[in-house]
Design a protein around this motif. Structure first.
Motif, PDB file in Angstrom:
ATOM      1  N   ILE A   1      19.831-100.763 -16.630  1.00 41.46           N
ATOM      2  CA  ILE A   1      19.123 -99.519 -16.339  1.00 41.46           C
ATOM      3  C   ILE A   1      17.981 -99.850 -15.384  1.00 41.46           C
ATOM      4  CG2 ILE A   1      17.550 -99.785 -18.301  1.00 41.46           C
ATOM      5  CD1 ILE A   1      18.914 -96.430 -17.025  1.00 41.46           C
TER       6      ILE A   1
ATOM      7  N   ARG B   1      18.703-101.484 -21.780  1.00 40.74           N
ATOM      8  CA  ARG B   1      18.687-100.344 -22.704  1.00 40.74           C
ATOM      9  C   ARG B   1      18.456-100.779 -24.154  1.00 40.74           C
ATOM     10  NH1 ARG B   1      21.300 -95.609 -20.566  1.00 40.74           N
ATOM     11  NH2 ARG B   1      22.087 -95.957 -18.449  1.00 40.74           N
TER      12      ARG B   1
ATOM     13  N   LEU C   1      17.940 -92.974 -24.016  1.00 33.50           N
ATOM     14  CA  LEU C   1      18.985 -93.834 -23.456  1.00 33.50           C
ATOM     15  C   LEU C   1      20.284 -93.851 -24.254  1.00 33.50           C
ATOM     16  CD1 LEU C   1      16.738 -96.872 -22.454  1.00 33.50           C
ATOM     17  CD2 LEU C   1      17.484 -94.974 -21.019  1.00 33.50           C
TER      18      LEU C   1
ATOM     19  N   GLU D   1      19.317 -88.682 -19.450  1.00 37.20           N
ATOM     20  CA  GLU D   1      19.053 -90.054 -19.055  1.00 37.20           C
ATOM     21  C   GLU D   1      20.097 -91.031 -19.591  1.00 37.20           C
ATOM     22  OE1 GLU D   1      15.123 -87.933 -18.889  1.00 37.20           O
ATOM     23  OE2 GLU D   1      16.875 -87.990 -20.225  1.00 37.20           O
TER      24      GLU D   1
END
Length: 339
Positions: free
Chosen positions: A165, A178, A192, A198
């Motif tokens: 990420i 993450r 996440l 997201e």
């Protein structure tokens, strides 16, 4: 306020305890020698308070660390309480390192030299002692153990190879992982791995945060350490910590802001504490601002008027705490009379 008589008084006892401080009641028993309190524990360390009263009714205060294996860095503030139990304007603040037992013959001592005039009731005086322990771990300490879990996780922070990420903050990009973020922050976990948008993107753009603050936030998440870069920086870092529910980091920032509080920062700290539910910072800021001499200076500042408009609830709390102080009322009355 608890009081003691000449017949049954003990030399000292802890009258009140809060999250970051102690209030000691000390009986003025005549003595030419230095007297000591019982050992008490604070922040995982054992301490002892010592004092001596001169013939001119001035008190010398020492805070001693009971010798242990590691040195302790701390900022300590002694504040005298007046006859009405309110924090007075008479205080001493010192920051220093208390040595380990290897240097026990030179144990760190904090010297507070303050007058007892107007502070004695029933042959007792009260001292408020606030201790801020610097728990920051230096990078050299962090990497001493090459096999430590902390180091292995922190190496991820320095490596981009396995990141999954990326965050874009104030024009800069920060690779991250993450799983690490989710393990440390419930907010990141929801963003996440939950139903939020997201969770389905590889790059997240964050608004309302400076890049250096987000970098420090990531550093804390991966290494459990954080640098102390001044009041403004700590204020922004506190906001970021609250945003991502990093409670321990928020407490660290609160401690630093309390430790470094001045007339130039107390009003902004009051507003910040109210907005982000920082009870420790709010209580300390109110006590600092409500001190008569401090409040008289603060009322002349534009920031004080801005606080009245932007945070009426904080202003009401400050007014209530200040009005409860008879010493404040006397100062205002005397000022009007002289004028």
């Amino acid at each position: 306020m608890a009081s003691s008589s000449a017949n049954d008084a003990v030399p000292i006892f802890i009258r009140e305890v809060s999250v970051r401080s102690f209030t000691f009641e000390i009986y003025m028993k005549p003595s030419s020698s230095i007297r000591s309190s019982p050992i008490f524990n604070f922040g995982g360390h054992d301490w002892r308070l010592r004092w001596n009263i001169s013939s001119s009714k001035e008190v010398l205060l020492w805070l001693l660390l009971i010798p242990e294996d590691h040195e302790v860095k701390a900022t300590v503030q002694f504040t005298m309480l007046d006859k009405y139990g309110e924090l007075s304007s008479q205080y001493k603040r010192v920051s220093r390192t208390f040595p380990s037992k290897a240097y026990s013959d030179k144990m760190g001592m904090l010297l507070g030299h303050m007058s007892l005039e107007n502070h004695v009731t029933n042959d007792c005086f009260n001292v408020h002692c606030t201790i801020f322990i610097d728990g920051k771990t230096t990078k050299s300490e962090l990497y001493q153990n090459s096999n430590s879990l902390v180091k292995q996780i922190s190496n991820l922070f320095l490596s981009q190879d396995t990141s999954d990420i990326t965050f874009e903050v104030d024009g800069e990009t920060f690779p991250a992982h993450r799983a690490v973020l989710a393990a440390r922050s419930p907010v990141f976990k929801a963003e996440l791995f939950g139903q939020m948008v997201e969770a389905n993107t590889d790059c997240i753009k964050l608004e309302g945060m400076m890049s250096e603050i987000f970098k420090e936030l990531l550093c804390y998440i991966y290494t459990d350490t954080t640098q102390d870069s001044g009041t403004k920086f700590n204020q922004h870092l506190l906001v970021a910590a609250d945003r991502y529910a990093l409670d321990e980091l928020r407490k660290i920032c609160e401690d630093r802001l309390c430790r470094d509080m001045t007339l130039d920062t107390v009003l902004s700290s009051l507003g910040l504490a109210d907005q982000h539910n920082c009870s420790i910072l709010l209580d300390y800021s109110l006590n600092f601002a409500a001190t008569p001499e401090n409040l008289l200076q603060l009322t002349l500042r534009q920031e004080y008027l801005d606080l009245m408009k932007s945070s009426p609830s904080v202003f009401a709390k400050l007014s209530k705490r200040a009005n409860a102080s008879l010493s404040f009322q006397n100062i205002v009355y005397n000022k009007k009379t002289v004028g």
